[in-house]
Scaffold this motif. Sequence first.
Motif, PDB file in Angstrom:
ATOM      1  N   GLU A   1       0.738  -1.172   0.088  1.00  0.00           N
ATOM      2  CA  GLU A   1       0.034   0.008   0.073  1.00  0.00           C
ATOM      3  C   GLU A   1       0.910   1.269   0.086  1.00  0.00           C
ATOM      4  O   GLU A   1       1.595   1.575   0.961  1.00  0.00           O
ATOM      5  N   ILE A   2       0.956   1.822  -1.059  1.00  0.00           N
ATOM      6  CA  ILE A   2       1.769   3.108  -1.235  1.00  0.00           C
ATOM      7  C   ILE A   2       1.540   4.207  -0.363  1.00  0.00           C
ATOM      8  O   ILE A   2       0.380   4.348  -0.172  1.00  0.00           O
ATOM      9  N   ALA A   3       2.372   4.763   0.139  1.00  0.00           N
ATOM     10  CA  ALA A   3       2.113   5.643   1.215  1.00  0.00           C
ATOM     11  C   ALA A   3       2.400   6.997   1.022  1.00  0.00           C
ATOM     12  O   ALA A   3       2.966   7.865   1.695  1.00  0.00           O
ATOM     13  N   LEU A   4       2.240   7.475  -0.330  1.00  0.00           N
ATOM     14  CA  LEU A   4       2.260   8.901  -0.745  1.00  0.00           C
ATOM     15  C   LEU A   4       1.004   9.782  -0.228  1.00  0.00           C
ATOM     16  O   LEU A   4       0.061   9.133   0.190  1.00  0.00           O
ATOM     17  N   ILE A   5       1.294  11.179  -0.163  1.00  0.00           N
ATOM     18  CA  ILE A   5       0.208  11.849   0.351  1.00  0.00           C
ATOM     19  C   ILE A   5      -0.559  12.286  -1.103  1.00  0.00           C
ATOM     20  O   ILE A   5       0.076  13.067  -1.948  1.00  0.00           O
ATOM     21  N   PRO A   6      -1.745  11.797  -1.107  1.00  0.00           N
ATOM     22  CA  PRO A   6      -2.322  11.995  -2.505  1.00  0.00           C
ATOM     23  C   PRO A   6      -2.487  13.380  -3.061  1.00  0.00           C
ATOM     24  O   PRO A   6      -2.371  13.582  -4.270  1.00  0.00           O
ATOM     25  N   GLU A   7      -2.611  14.343  -2.218  1.00  0.00           N
ATOM     26  CA  GLU A   7      -2.904  15.832  -2.278  1.00  0.00           C
ATOM     27  C   GLU A   7      -1.490  16.575  -2.688  1.00  0.00           C
ATOM     28  O   GLU A   7      -1.590  17.615  -3.368  1.00  0.00           O
ATOM     29  N   PHE A   8      -0.389  16.128  -2.665  1.00  0.00           N
ATOM     30  CA  PHE A   8       0.702  16.694  -2.776  1.00  0.00           C
ATOM     31  C   PHE A   8       1.454  16.225  -4.122  1.00  0.00           C
ATOM     32  O   PHE A   8       1.015  15.465  -4.695  1.00  0.00           O
ATOM     33  N   THR A   9       2.310  17.154  -4.660  1.00  0.00           N
ATOM     34  CA  THR A   9       3.047  16.687  -6.009  1.00  0.00           C
ATOM     35  C   THR A   9       3.920  15.620  -5.652  1.00  0.00           C
ATOM     36  O   THR A   9       4.401  15.467  -4.492  1.00  0.00           O
ATOM     37  N   VAL A  10       4.321  15.149  -6.743  1.00  0.00           N
ATOM     38  CA  VAL A  10       5.472  14.353  -6.816  1.00  0.00           C
ATOM     39  C   VAL A  10       6.568  14.733  -6.010  1.00  0.00           C
ATOM     40  O   VAL A  10       7.273  14.073  -5.023  1.00  0.00           O
ATOM     41  N   ALA A  11       7.157  15.793  -6.331  1.00  0.00           N
ATOM     42  CA  ALA A  11       8.213  16.597  -5.802  1.00  0.00           C
ATOM     43  C   ALA A  11       8.145  16.826  -4.042  1.00  0.00           C
ATOM     44  O   ALA A  11       8.933  16.468  -3.372  1.00  0.00           O
TER      45      ALA A  11
ATOM     46  N   ARG B   1      11.757  20.935  -7.270  1.00  0.00           N
ATOM     47  CA  ARG B   1      11.399  20.462  -8.763  1.00  0.00           C
ATOM     48  C   ARG B   1      12.772  19.730  -9.493  1.00  0.00           C
ATOM     49  O   ARG B   1      12.818  18.679  -9.927  1.00  0.00           O
ATOM     50  N   ALA B   2      13.941  20.559  -9.547  1.00  0.00           N
ATOM     51  CA  ALA B   2      15.006  20.377 -10.027  1.00  0.00           C
ATOM     52  C   ALA B   2      15.636  19.100  -9.553  1.00  0.00           C
ATOM     53  O   ALA B   2      15.955  17.902 -10.075  1.00  0.00           O
ATOM     54  N   ASP B   3      15.442  19.188  -8.142  1.00  0.00           N
ATOM     55  CA  ASP B   3      16.052  17.999  -7.383  1.00  0.00           C
ATOM     56  C   ASP B   3      15.426  16.652  -7.810  1.00  0.00           C
ATOM     57  O   ASP B   3      15.852  15.805  -7.880  1.00  0.00           O
ATOM     58  N   ALA B   4      14.184  16.917  -7.733  1.00  0.00           N
ATOM     59  CA  ALA B   4      13.311  15.700  -8.263  1.00  0.00           C
ATOM     60  C   ALA B   4      13.531  15.105  -9.593  1.00  0.00           C
ATOM     61  O   ALA B   4      13.681  13.865  -9.556  1.00  0.00           O
ATOM     62  N   LYS B   5      13.647  15.855 -10.435  1.00  0.00           N
ATOM     63  CA  LYS B   5      13.862  15.476 -11.884  1.00  0.00           C
ATOM     64  C   LYS B   5      15.241  14.900 -11.882  1.00  0.00           C
ATOM     65  O   LYS B   5      15.427  13.881 -12.635  1.00  0.00           O
ATOM     66  N   ALA B   6      16.048  15.505 -10.936  1.00  0.00           N
ATOM     67  CA  ALA B   6      17.542  14.620 -11.165  1.00  0.00           C
ATOM     68  C   ALA B   6      17.451  13.461 -10.673  1.00  0.00           C
ATOM     69  O   ALA B   6      18.168  12.448 -11.059  1.00  0.00           O
TER      70      ALA B   6
ATOM     71  N   ARG C   1      18.532  10.029 -12.490  1.00  0.00           N
ATOM     72  CA  ARG C   1      19.348   8.595 -11.933  1.00  0.00           C
ATOM     73  C   ARG C   1      18.706   7.377 -12.263  1.00  0.00           C
ATOM     74  O   ARG C   1      19.373   6.418 -12.355  1.00  0.00           O
ATOM     75  N   LEU C   2      17.343   7.477 -12.055  1.00  0.00           N
ATOM     76  CA  LEU C   2      16.689   6.077 -11.985  1.00  0.00           C
ATOM     77  C   LEU C   2      16.318   5.729 -13.680  1.00  0.00           C
ATOM     78  O   LEU C   2      15.706   4.697 -13.737  1.00  0.00           O
ATOM     79  N   GLY C   3      16.590   6.482 -14.340  1.00  0.00           N
ATOM     80  CA  GLY C   3      16.287   6.231 -15.897  1.00  0.00           C
ATOM     81  C   GLY C   3      14.831   6.270 -16.207  1.00  0.00           C
ATOM     82  O   GLY C   3      14.136   5.277 -16.700  1.00  0.00           O
ATOM     83  N   PHE C   4      13.908   7.155 -15.690  1.00  0.00           N
ATOM     84  CA  PHE C   4      12.571   7.222 -15.671  1.00  0.00           C
ATOM     85  C   PHE C   4      12.061   8.763 -15.691  1.00  0.00           C
ATOM     86  O   PHE C   4      12.614   9.352 -14.827  1.00  0.00           O
ATOM     87  N   ALA C   5      10.919   9.081 -16.367  1.00  0.00           N
ATOM     88  CA  ALA C   5      10.540  10.380 -16.290  1.00  0.00           C
ATOM     89  C   ALA C   5       9.199  10.437 -15.545  1.00  0.00           C
ATOM     90  O   ALA C   5       8.152   9.643 -16.036  1.00  0.00           O
ATOM     91  N   VAL C   6       9.184  11.305 -14.683  1.00  0.00           N
ATOM     92  CA  VAL C   6       7.718  11.678 -14.264  1.00  0.00           C
ATOM     93  C   VAL C   6       7.676  13.148 -13.962  1.00  0.00           C
ATOM     94  O   VAL C   6       8.715  13.716 -13.506  1.00  0.00           O
ATOM     95  N   ASP C   7       6.480  13.698 -14.381  1.00  0.00           N
ATOM     96  CA  ASP C   7       6.421  15.257 -14.058  1.00  0.00           C
ATOM     97  C   ASP C   7       6.437  15.596 -12.275  1.00  0.00           C
ATOM     98  O   ASP C   7       5.518  14.921 -11.717  1.00  0.00           O
ATOM     99  N   PRO C   8       7.563  16.172 -12.061  1.00  0.00           N
ATOM    100  CA  PRO C   8       7.557  16.519 -10.554  1.00  0.00           C
ATOM    101  C   PRO C   8       6.479  17.380  -9.984  1.00  0.00           C
ATOM    102  O   PRO C   8       5.990  17.379  -8.901  1.00  0.00           O
ATOM    103  N   GLY C   9       5.756  18.024 -10.843  1.00  0.00           N
ATOM    104  CA  GLY C   9       4.653  18.727 -10.407  1.00  0.00           C
ATOM    105  C   GLY C   9       3.156  18.120 -10.328  1.00  0.00           C
ATOM    106  O   GLY C   9       2.337  18.476  -9.837  1.00  0.00           O
TER     107      GLY C   9
ATOM    108  N   ALA D   1      12.026   6.680  -5.827  1.00  0.00           N
ATOM    109  CA  ALA D   1      12.820   7.794  -5.785  1.00  0.00           C
ATOM    110  C   ALA D   1      13.155   8.636  -4.561  1.00  0.00           C
ATOM    111  O   ALA D   1      14.310   8.986  -4.047  1.00  0.00           O
ATOM    112  N   ARG D   2      12.227   8.360  -3.607  1.00  0.00           N
ATOM    113  CA  ARG D   2      12.081   8.696  -2.064  1.00  0.00           C
ATOM    114  C   ARG D   2      13.503   8.096  -1.425  1.00  0.00           C
ATOM    115  O   ARG D   2      14.167   8.514  -0.719  1.00  0.00           O
ATOM    116  N   ALA D   3      13.527   6.815  -1.901  1.00  0.00           N
ATOM    117  CA  ALA D   3      14.669   6.113  -1.244  1.00  0.00           C
ATOM    118  C   ALA D   3      15.923   6.884  -1.710  1.00  0.00           C
ATOM    119  O   ALA D   3      16.858   6.774  -0.739  1.00  0.00           O
ATOM    120  N   LEU D   4      16.310   7.201  -2.850  1.00  0.00           N
ATOM    121  CA  LEU D   4      17.324   7.753  -3.310  1.00  0.00           C
ATOM    122  C   LEU D   4      17.450   9.159  -2.522  1.00  0.00           C
ATOM    123  O   LEU D   4      18.718   9.667  -2.237  1.00  0.00           O
TER     124      LEU D   4
END
Lengths: 499, 329
Positions: free
Chosen positions: A92-102, A124-129, A133-141, A158-161
């Motif tokens: 069960e993924i523990a992200l906060i639904p209303e928050f952005t990816v970054a 945002r820039a850090d999230a994109k970086a 590194r993971l070789g995967f594209a997600v919109d941080p916003g 990505a949170r692990a990284l």
Amino acid sequence: MLSDPHSPALAMQGIGKQFPGVVALADVDLTLTGGQVHALIGENGAGKSTLIKILAGVYQKDSGSIRIGGVEAELRTPRDALRLGIKVVFQEIALIPEFTVAENIFLERHPVNRIGSIAWGKLRADAKALFDRLGFAVDPGARARDLPISTQQMVEIARALAHEARIVVMDEPTSSLTPKEVALLFTVIRRLKSLGIAVVYVSHKLDEIFEIADTVTVLRDGRHISTKPVAAHTQDSLIQDMIGRRIEFLFPRARGPARSDVLLSVRGLSTKDKLRDVSFEVRAGEVFGFFGLLGAGRTELAKAIVGFDPIRSGEIAIGGQPLRPHDTRTGVALGIGLLTEDRKTEGLMLEQSVQHNMSLAALGGFAVAGFVQEARERSAVQGFVDRLRVRTPGLDRPIRDLSGGNQQKVLLSRWLLRGLKVIVVDEPTRGIDVGAKSEIFALIDRLAGEGHAVVMMTSEMPELLGLSDRIAVMANGRITATMPRADATQEGLLSAAIA
Amino acid sequence: MASSSQIQPQPGAGRIAAAMAGQPQAVLIVLLLLLCGAISLAAAQFYSLANIIAILRQSALVLIVAAGMTTLLIGGEVDLSVGASLAFTGCVAMDATNRSGSVPVGALAALAFAGAVGLFNGLVVTRLRVNSLIATIATMMILQGGVYLYTREAVQNQHHLAAFTGIGAGYLGAFPIPVLLAAAVFAAVYIALRHTLFGRYTYALGANPIAARLSGLRVRRLKLAGFVITGLLVGVTGLILCSLMNAGQPTAGRGFELTVIAAVILGGTSLAGGRGSLIGTLLGVLVLKVIDNGIIILRWNQDFQMVVPGVVIVAATWLDTVRVRRRAV
């Protein structure tokens, strides 16, 4: 932290854990090496979840030691684990639904600017970086709740990284992914390996373990059974380690051929947003399998034919009687019921007892003038617990304490106790391990053998080919092919599913 | 779950601790005993017959409505209009009795009015699919304004019927009639929740509404029943209150819904639905009313009547989570 580069990334030794009445773990070892994928497998209640929860700091070990990078560590809270470089990606993924990816990625450590306010641009820039590194594209916003499960999983990784984790634990990561998403996940896991991260991979899917893991540890009944390189295992030897016996037939077929009487007939069924002109018939003694990719409309079909979701047009008849009015009460009365794909949110009453969970649909039959005859209810429930070999310390135990396989048996019994003509099962073995799976298969086989009609929705090809008499393939809400099992091949099914 | 029968006899303190771990209401029972002990040390008249009867009568009013509220909360719904409905019902009861000169007609009017309010709440929730918190706040506002359209001032007792006064102030043998009514309501709802289809289905509905629907339960009818039952119990309480005050007071019952919900939550019923017990609610009511009573007989500032229960709710809920955690791990 001072650490010896030659010592293992993590060494758990002699780990023991008890719950009231149950020894969950006894003297279990687990050693992880950086840059390696270590698979952790075992049946229901083998202790996998307990072990990774100890690693995550959710549970406290009763005995044994944990060394991280050669240094003795105490994991008292999830925060401790994270601080020491352990990131667990739960089912069960523990992200906060209303928050952005970054925002989710840097939840615990937002970068701030000089005046102490959050540096959104840098965030945002850090999230994109990290995704680079993971070789995967997600919109941080993007907002987390708008993303598919597979992408949310990537955000967790990505949170692990972001936490500079040296150990990443994945609990059943592929249970809700399509084959394509699984391939992508494996690419990311290989990337983690190349970064020198130790990965723990918990799964029931043996073919995945052979594909991705370097080492495999088998647990059974809370004990450590074996740790070997994957290359030293065959599928059979793994299964044997897991269940302590050899499964000759994962799909035992004991039943005879289907009978001639049609128990379920669906004609021209359409719904508002998914199903288009779906027609099929299922006979007594038959298992009718539905295959399709994610979003093909199988779950929608399952929910429509039992009367749960409204339909726009079409005819559904159970045992020759039309399902009218179109609701579950009429459905159950006519003899059709759904074993849902989502046990926790649609099936179980987690805090309530095994008995109350099992008897729910049949309770009216145990009542006289509105009063429940509890002795009768109890003995009927006990009968099914014995017959289906449900492993539970007692009928009064809350069902949350049971393993996934045993919970599934209780939910299946909910319908057996009620007595149905047609039972619709949606992903009946999701989140269940090999030993319990074959028990569920045997049960479905027996149900059909006893003259029930079974409609089975599944994305597991072996399950489909092993159990069904006939198979329909769905794509975009339509049936694109129907074939007897003898004519079905994996290639044929897939091409119809993509059509 | 460890039932009390499985607990082995142990000597002394260990035995008490073990019994507490197995009893979900342990914290409340201990709290209630401590409160009674402490208040009686400070004010001996706490144990006088008159005072005990006063506490029981006060508790009866809350308990009758709380029994309905417990059912609603277990089923995953809530009714915030009970206080406003209580005041309106009192006015209706007194007015109907004045006009008819008959206590049964007045009582029926009270039940019919409050039952209709419950039905209205239930229909708004089940048919219009409005969240019950919002729906019943709206009902509360409608009733609070509506009662002044109905009567500008308190409806006075013009009938002077002894039977009417008896509902609130009378005795049957040694027992005040409101206490007997509360006991009867308690017994009926207790049995309904524990031993009937209605009760079991209500727990199921609160625990997992999707599973309940898939199992063929009549979910809407079940919810509707919860609201109507609560409404009818408000009717009973409105009648008693109006009899006790000897008038229909449009301002009565302000904040009553909060006292009721506080008692139910204090008793361990989950706001999320699916979990709770009427025994807990009884203890919750008693704790709150003993505190009320203590503040009065100790001559504390009456404003503490709001402050202390607030603190107690936080403390008791916290103690309960500690107890559950002890037992689970």
